[in-house]
Design an enzyme around this catalytic site. Structure first.
Site, PDB file in Angstrom:
ATOM      1  N   PRO A   2       0.798  -1.190  -0.232  1.00 36.71           N
ATOM      2  CA  PRO A   2      -0.150   0.116   0.156  1.00 36.71           C
ATOM      3  C   PRO A   2       0.830   1.179  -0.065  1.00 36.71           C
ATOM      4  O   PRO A   2       1.443   1.268   0.563  1.00 36.71           O
ATOM      5  CB  PRO A   2      -0.704  -0.144   1.301  1.00 36.71           C
ATOM      6  CG  PRO A   2      -0.589  -1.385   1.754  1.00 36.71           C
ATOM      7  CD  PRO A   2       0.711  -2.251   1.209  1.00 36.71           C
ATOM      8  N   GLU A   3       0.524   2.104  -0.885  1.00 38.66           N
ATOM      9  CA  GLU A   3       1.300   3.528  -1.089  1.00 38.66           C
ATOM     10  C   GLU A   3       0.251   4.584  -0.224  1.00 38.66           C
ATOM     11  O   GLU A   3      -0.705   4.378   0.479  1.00 38.66           O
ATOM     12  CB  GLU A   3       1.669   3.675  -2.340  1.00 38.66           C
ATOM     13  CG  GLU A   3       2.438   2.764  -2.996  1.00 38.66           C
ATOM     14  CD  GLU A   3       2.962   2.983  -4.295  1.00 38.66           C
ATOM     15  OE1 GLU A   3       2.703   4.188  -4.909  1.00 38.66           O
ATOM     16  OE2 GLU A   3       3.450   1.959  -5.008  1.00 38.66           O
ATOM     17  N   LYS A  61       3.488   6.485   4.199  1.00 42.36           N
ATOM     18  CA  LYS A  61       2.942   5.104   4.190  1.00 42.36           C
ATOM     19  C   LYS A  61       2.689   4.708   5.783  1.00 42.36           C
ATOM     20  O   LYS A  61       2.117   3.673   6.079  1.00 42.36           O
ATOM     21  CB  LYS A  61       3.686   3.983   3.551  1.00 42.36           C
ATOM     22  CG  LYS A  61       4.090   4.721   2.152  1.00 42.36           C
ATOM     23  CD  LYS A  61       4.753   3.341   1.314  1.00 42.36           C
ATOM     24  CE  LYS A  61       5.567   3.998   0.361  1.00 42.36           C
ATOM     25  NZ  LYS A  61       6.323   2.816  -0.609  1.00 42.36           N
ATOM     26  N   ARG A 279      12.303  -4.029  -8.113  1.00 41.90           N
ATOM     27  CA  ARG A 279      10.897  -3.689  -8.494  1.00 41.90           C
ATOM     28  C   ARG A 279      10.885  -3.875 -10.214  1.00 41.90           C
ATOM     29  O   ARG A 279      11.865  -4.107 -10.507  1.00 41.90           O
ATOM     30  CB  ARG A 279      10.635  -2.373  -8.017  1.00 41.90           C
ATOM     31  CG  ARG A 279      10.424  -2.305  -6.564  1.00 41.90           C
ATOM     32  CD  ARG A 279      10.094  -0.724  -6.121  1.00 41.90           C
ATOM     33  NE  ARG A 279      10.129  -0.688  -4.749  1.00 41.90           N
ATOM     34  CZ  ARG A 279      11.202  -0.281  -3.821  1.00 41.90           C
ATOM     35  NH1 ARG A 279      12.009  -0.234  -4.349  1.00 41.90           N
ATOM     36  NH2 ARG A 279      10.933  -0.076  -2.569  1.00 41.90           N
TER      37      ARG A 279
END
Length: 296
Positions: A2-3, A61, A279
């Site tokens: 989650p960002e 975050k 990523r």
């Protein structure tokens, strides 16, 4: 993971439903969920009992609930500068409603109005801890969050100051956007989206970009996160949900992230994916050309 928009959706849901309520019961179902609370599960449980939730906060975050001693004696109220810090990790969920009967329930709490608050975390990277609040640059934040920079949606975010920092960085602009000590909340998804909107390849050196272009990137980051917030965040699977267990739908509006092999919505070129810091980066090779490698 989650960002910022996803965490802010959760914060808003909690703020509306748990602020002003006292904690009457807590059960830690898995010790890993409180591993960051160094005093252990029993200490966290004992200290939370009777505490009243006075508000919610977020920096990047990180999410937290501010607490005081509620109806406890004055000696207990010395805890008024304490926060319950929640890190969602890769798959953490803060759910309101009946306590779920599932294998991934890590912590469950009951509030004085009968509300149940559950922390569910399939991958167990997230967790709860109690931490003191400290004042940093005029804002009270939990100690573990003190090193985290303000995010683009923070009312006190100083864009020009961040631009100045970025201009002095001899590393890729995307790497800097992901550095939580420079600017927080911009994760992999929204970094790719902001860079696509700005027509900048993430491999460009931050120091090579002009101040106006860096400011534009930060503005796009703020805009795309506001857009995502308006659609409940981005959910690629069932792991990210709001406090009611509902998924966001901004993934349908993404222009860059996850669109490898699809035409660029702006110019029609085929979008590409490259590995970056364990990523993936997604970009348009025409709108966002890679920087040229200088030959010696």
């Amino acid at each position: 993971m989650p960002e910022l928009p996803e965490v802010e959706v959760v914060r808003r849901g909690l703020d509306a439903h748990v602020t002003g309520k006292a904690i009457t019961a807590v059960r830690v179902h898995h010790p890993r969920a409180v591993r960051r609370h160094e005093a252990g599960p029993a200490d966290l449980t004992a200290r939370l009992l009777g505490m009243r939730i006075t508000g919610t906060g977020r920096r990047g975050k990180y999410l937290w609930l501010t607490l005081d001693g509620g109806d406890e004696p004055l000696a207990r109220r010395a805890e008024s500068s304490v926060a319950l810090v929640v890190h969602l990790g890769m798959s953490g969920q803060m759910l309101l409603g009946p306590i779920p009967k599932e294998d991934h329930l890590r912590i469950a709490a009951l509030l004085d109005d009968g509300t149940a608050l559950s922390f569910v975390d399939q991958r167990t990277f997230g967790g709860w801890l109690l931490a003191d609040l400290v004042t940093v640059d005029g804002t009270d934040v939990p100690v573990p969050v003190a090193h985290v920079a303000r995010d683009p949606l923070d009312p006190r975010f100083d864009r020009d100051a961040v631009v100045k920092v970025l201009r002095g960085k001899h590393s890729e602009i995307k790497r800097q956007l992901l550095d939580q000590t420079v600017v927080s909340g911009i994760g992999n998804i929204y970094a790719d989206e902001a860079l696509w909107r700005a027509k900048v390849n993430g491999a460009r050196l931050a120091e090579s970009l002009t101040k106006p272009k860096l400011a534009e990137i930060l503005d796009h980051a703020a805009d795309v996160m506001r857009d995502a917030l308006g659609q409940g965040g981005t959910s690629f699977d069932s792991l990210y949900v709001n406090v009611n267990g509902e998924s966001g739908y901004f993934d349908r509006s993404l222009d860059a992230y996850g669109r490898e092999g699809e035409p660029c919505r702006r110019c029609g070129a085929i979008m590409r994916r490259e590995k970056f810091m364990n990523r993936s980066s997604f970009y348009c090779p025409r709108c966002q050309p890679r920087p040229r490698v200088r030959r010696a």
